[in-house]
Motif scaffolding. Structure first.
Motif, mmCIF file in Angstrom:
data_model
loop_
_atom_site.group_PDB
_atom_site.id
_atom_site.type_symbol
_atom_site.label_atom_id
_atom_site.label_comp_id
_atom_site.label_asym_id
_atom_site.label_seq_id
_atom_site.Cartn_x
_atom_site.Cartn_y
_atom_site.Cartn_z
ATOM 1 N N SER A 155 9.282 -20.973 -0.680
ATOM 2 C CA SER A 155 9.793 -21.118 -2.040
ATOM 3 C C SER A 155 10.927 -20.140 -2.307
ATOM 4 C CB SER A 155 8.661 -20.869 -3.047
ATOM 5 O OG SER A 155 9.140 -20.947 -4.370
ATOM 6 N N THR A 156 11.895 -20.602 -3.089
ATOM 7 C CA THR A 156 12.984 -19.731 -3.533
ATOM 8 C C THR A 156 12.822 -19.386 -5.013
ATOM 9 O OG1 THR A 156 14.363 -21.675 -4.009
ATOM 10 C CG2 THR A 156 14.615 -20.654 -1.839
ATOM 11 N N GLU A 157 11.644 -19.700 -5.551
ATOM 12 C CA GLU A 157 11.376 -19.410 -6.954
ATOM 13 C C GLU A 157 10.887 -17.972 -7.128
ATOM 14 O OE1 GLU A 157 12.318 -21.748 -9.145
ATOM 15 O OE2 GLU A 157 12.913 -22.860 -7.348
ATOM 16 N N LYS A 158 10.472 -17.626 -8.303
ATOM 17 C CA LYS A 158 10.096 -16.250 -8.635
ATOM 18 C C LYS A 158 8.757 -15.855 -7.996
ATOM 19 C CE LYS A 158 12.541 -16.103 -13.082
ATOM 20 N NZ LYS A 158 13.123 -17.463 -13.003
ATOM 21 N N ILE A 159 8.650 -14.569 -7.702
ATOM 22 C CA ILE A 159 7.438 -14.016 -7.117
ATOM 23 C C ILE A 159 6.987 -12.828 -7.958
ATOM 24 C CG2 ILE A 159 6.436 -12.849 -5.106
ATOM 25 C CD1 ILE A 159 8.503 -14.358 -3.383
ATOM 26 N N GLY A 160 5.717 -12.800 -8.291
ATOM 27 C CA GLY A 160 5.133 -11.682 -9.022
ATOM 28 C C GLY A 160 3.917 -11.163 -8.301
ATOM 29 N N ILE A 161 3.783 -9.836 -8.253
ATOM 30 C CA ILE A 161 2.613 -9.228 -7.623
ATOM 31 C C ILE A 161 2.023 -8.211 -8.587
ATOM 32 C CG2 ILE A 161 1.779 -7.780 -5.748
ATOM 33 C CD1 ILE A 161 3.832 -9.035 -3.938
ATOM 34 N N SER A 162 0.747 -8.371 -8.857
ATOM 35 C CA SER A 162 0.037 -7.423 -9.711
ATOM 36 C C SER A 162 -0.665 -6.416 -8.814
ATOM 37 C CB SER A 162 -0.970 -8.163 -10.588
ATOM 38 O OG SER A 162 -1.443 -7.339 -11.612
ATOM 39 N N MET A 163 -0.509 -5.132 -9.109
ATOM 40 C CA MET A 163 -1.116 -4.115 -8.250
ATOM 41 C C MET A 163 -1.448 -2.859 -9.041
ATOM 42 S SD MET A 163 2.066 -2.497 -6.037
ATOM 43 C CE MET A 163 2.554 -4.038 -5.309
ATOM 44 N N GLY A 164 -2.246 -2.009 -8.422
ATOM 45 C CA GLY A 164 -2.615 -0.737 -9.014
ATOM 46 C C GLY A 164 -1.675 0.367 -8.603
ATOM 47 N N VAL A 165 -1.843 1.524 -9.230
ATOM 48 C CA VAL A 165 -0.963 2.672 -9.013
ATOM 49 C C VAL A 165 -0.966 3.131 -7.564
ATOM 50 C CG1 VAL A 165 -0.739 5.129 -9.531
ATOM 51 C CG2 VAL A 165 -1.020 3.496 -11.397
ATOM 52 N N ASN A 166 -2.127 3.182 -6.942
ATOM 53 C CA ASN A 166 -2.205 3.670 -5.559
ATOM 54 C C ASN A 166 -1.421 2.784 -4.595
ATOM 55 O OD1 ASN A 166 -3.794 5.889 -6.200
ATOM 56 N ND2 ASN A 166 -5.708 4.744 -5.974
ATOM 57 N N ASN A 167 -1.449 1.478 -4.836
ATOM 58 C CA ASN A 167 -0.678 0.567 -3.991
ATOM 59 C C ASN A 167 0.818 0.818 -4.128
ATOM 60 O OD1 ASN A 167 -3.160 -1.676 -4.908
ATOM 61 N ND2 ASN A 167 -2.821 -1.142 -2.785
ATOM 62 N N LEU A 168 1.262 1.065 -5.345
ATOM 63 C CA LEU A 168 2.689 1.322 -5.566
ATOM 64 C C LEU A 168 3.112 2.621 -4.889
ATOM 65 C CD1 LEU A 168 5.285 0.326 -6.905
ATOM 66 C CD2 LEU A 168 4.672 1.689 -8.920
ATOM 67 N N LEU A 169 2.265 3.635 -4.947
ATOM 68 C CA LEU A 169 2.587 4.897 -4.270
ATOM 69 C C LEU A 169 2.721 4.688 -2.763
ATOM 70 C CD1 LEU A 169 0.287 7.413 -6.204
ATOM 71 C CD2 LEU A 169 2.802 7.269 -6.286
ATOM 72 N N ASP A 170 1.875 3.822 -2.190
ATOM 73 C CA ASP A 170 1.990 3.510 -0.761
ATOM 74 C C ASP A 170 3.337 2.858 -0.447
ATOM 75 O OD1 ASP A 170 -0.471 4.520 -0.062
ATOM 76 O OD2 ASP A 170 -1.506 2.592 -0.223
ATOM 77 N N ILE A 171 3.777 1.982 -1.330
ATOM 78 C CA ILE A 171 5.045 1.292 -1.116
ATOM 79 C C ILE A 171 6.200 2.279 -1.069
ATOM 80 C CG2 ILE A 171 6.726 -0.235 -2.262
ATOM 81 C CD1 ILE A 171 4.387 -1.994 -3.103
ATOM 82 N N PHE A 172 6.116 3.329 -1.857
ATOM 83 C CA PHE A 172 7.176 4.337 -1.880
ATOM 84 C C PHE A 172 6.865 5.519 -0.966
ATOM 85 C CE2 PHE A 172 8.542 1.924 -5.482
ATOM 86 C CZ PHE A 172 9.917 2.123 -5.530
#
Length: 478
Positions: A338-355
């Motif tokens: 798909s080339t449409e929009k993507i949304g991901i719901s996550m918690g704070v700890n997951n976001l810290l892992d991403i960064f």
């Protein structure tokens, strides 16, 4: 003489089938030549095995045999089933069983498209077999979907031929062991050549088979990066589920599903639907469990996996099982369909892992390459707040502390609203911790029921999921 662990070649498998006087059927192959039946012709002694071989390649001629496809999709599961239906009916109509006692009929079919001229699309296809294990028994069926990885049409044709031989051989010689059938599909093949991203077993010989476990085998064995099944447990093709859809996903262990998980999904999804051209009809919601999560306690426990899947199914959610440890790989996967929009719901700890830069040491482009894949297609992260159990401090995107070297990058994504806070959350859920609930269930302590959906709590008690035991509960409360 073959050693016990030696794999038969395609020719040897075809010859063994040809020499079995009770295996008899048809081959119908469309889109890549007659690559499977070729092995049976060349192996010799095929006259008692091959009833017919056909390649109705021209669309008009194919329609005259199998009927037209209303949606004009000819490389589809619908088309494959029509081919199997037609050919099995023919063999039943034309062959008098009284003249061939003991014969087990089969029909093998495939409908595929190989790599295009410009090599922008590598091709895919549907492959299946309908077969009897006993002459008086109803038919069994194994259907699978493949994606080619090779960059040459001729190589893809040869790969398809070997796969077909492996499927037919497995159906008859490993019929009582579906996992062995799946493993044998890659005899003389590798995952560099093709991917199997859906498989379903049905029929009297497979009433005991849970196809979700078969899907799990595909991911576990590296045959596919991800598989999808609906709330009713039916395996579905990811491309069909996600094609041209807005996609909203939530990753978790869901052991068990808690009120936090549901609130995180519902509130994030509510925000996602405020985006332009996002609504209930064109949006697919997925609850994702990664293979690493399933292996968190060691080897994958199949019953534990089914328990999680059943709970999510009970709540009406579609489940994605993936081999994507990193979020950018998940988004990159969605972008296939798909080339449409993507949304991901996550918690704070997951976001810290991403960064966390160390998260991307396996990428030549490091974190910048990962972010290029993660934040494409207007992808947004919907961040659910978290209360630190030690400090009692509420953490959200405004007060998170990322590495000093990534602060400016973090601010950029915040400023451009690629990371947004979920603000309409339930305060009472913020001190719900899944691991604590799991421990309470296993120890027989009460109180956990109020922290998860009621229907989930009822299911856990009824089926003794996640270590729940009425005996333990009675002993604890005495």
């Amino acid at each position: 003489m073959l050693s016990p662990n030696q794999v038969l070649t395609p020719r040897q498998k075809a010859l063994q089938i040809n020499l079995n006087k009770n295996i008899y059927g048809t081959f119908s192959e469309i889109g890549a030549g007659q690559e499977t039946v070729r092995y049976f012709f060349r192996a010799g002694a095929a006259s008692k095995t091959i009833a017919k071989a056909i390649s109705a390649y021209d669309k008009e001629f194919s329609d005259s045999i199998y009927g037209k496809e209303p949606d004009n999709r000819y490389v589809s599961q619908t088309r494959l089933i029509k081919m199997l239906d037609h050919e099995i009916n023919l063999i039943e109509d034309r062959i008098d069983r009284t003249n061939c006692p003991g014969r087990k009929f089969f029909s093998y079919a495939n409908t595929v498209t190989t790599i295009n001229f410009n090599k922008t699309f590598k091709g895919h296809g549907w492959v299946g077999i309908r077969f009897q294990l006993h002459e008086s028994e109803s038919y069994n069926e194994i259907i699978l979907h493949i994606r080619f990885h090779e960059n040459d049409a001729k190589l893809q044709q040869e790969t398809l031929g070997i796969l077909g031989v492996n499927l037919i051989y497995g159906a008859f010689f490993y019929s009582d062991d579906p996992k062995k059938i799946i493993n044998s599909l890659y005899d003389e093949l590798s995952t560099d050549q093709l991917e199997i991203d859906m498989i379903n077993f049905s029929g009297p010989g497979y009433t005991h088979v849970d196809n979700r476990l078969m899907s799990l085998q595909l991911v576990k064995n590296g045959m596919s990066d991800a598989v999808v099944f609906e709330p009713n447990g039916k395996n579905v093709l990811p491309a069909d589920e996600l094609y041209k859809k807005n996609i909203f996903a939530l990753r978790g262990s869901f052991r068990p599903v808690t009120n936090v998980n549901i609130d995180m999904c519902n509130q994030g999804l509510k925000m996602f639907k405020k985006e332009k051209n996002v609504n209930n009809h064109n949006t697919k919601v997925l609850f994702e469990i990664t293979l690493s999560n399933l292996r968190a306690a060691g080897e994958i426990n199949e019953q534990d996996f089914l328990d999680r899947a059943d709970v999510l199914g009970k709540l009406g959610y579609t489940v994605l099982i993936s081999n994507f440890s990193e979020y950018f790989r998940l988004v990159d996967y969605f972008s296939r369909f798909s080339t449409e929009k993507i949304g991901i719901s996550m918690g704070v700890n997951n976001l810290l892992d991403i960064f966390e830069e160390n998260y991307y040491t396996n990428l030549s482009g490091g974190i910048m390459e990962a972010f290029g894949k993660l934040f494409k297609q207007q992808m947004k992260i919907y961040l659910y707040p978290y209360i630190d159990p030690e400090t009692e401090k509420l953490l959200n995107s405004e007060n998170l502390k990322v590495n000093e070297s990534l602060k400016d990058l973090y601010k950029y994504f915040k400023k451009n609203e690629r990371i947004v806070d979920i603000k309409d959350y339930n305060d009472s859920y913020l001190k719900i911790y899944g691991k604590k609930i799991l421990a309470q269930i296993a120890m027989g302590k009460s109180g956990w029921e109020d922290q998860i959906p009621k229907e989930v709590a009822d299911m856990i008690k009824e089926r003794g999921m996640f270590g729940y035991s009425m005996g333990t509960l009675l002993t604890t409360n005495q």
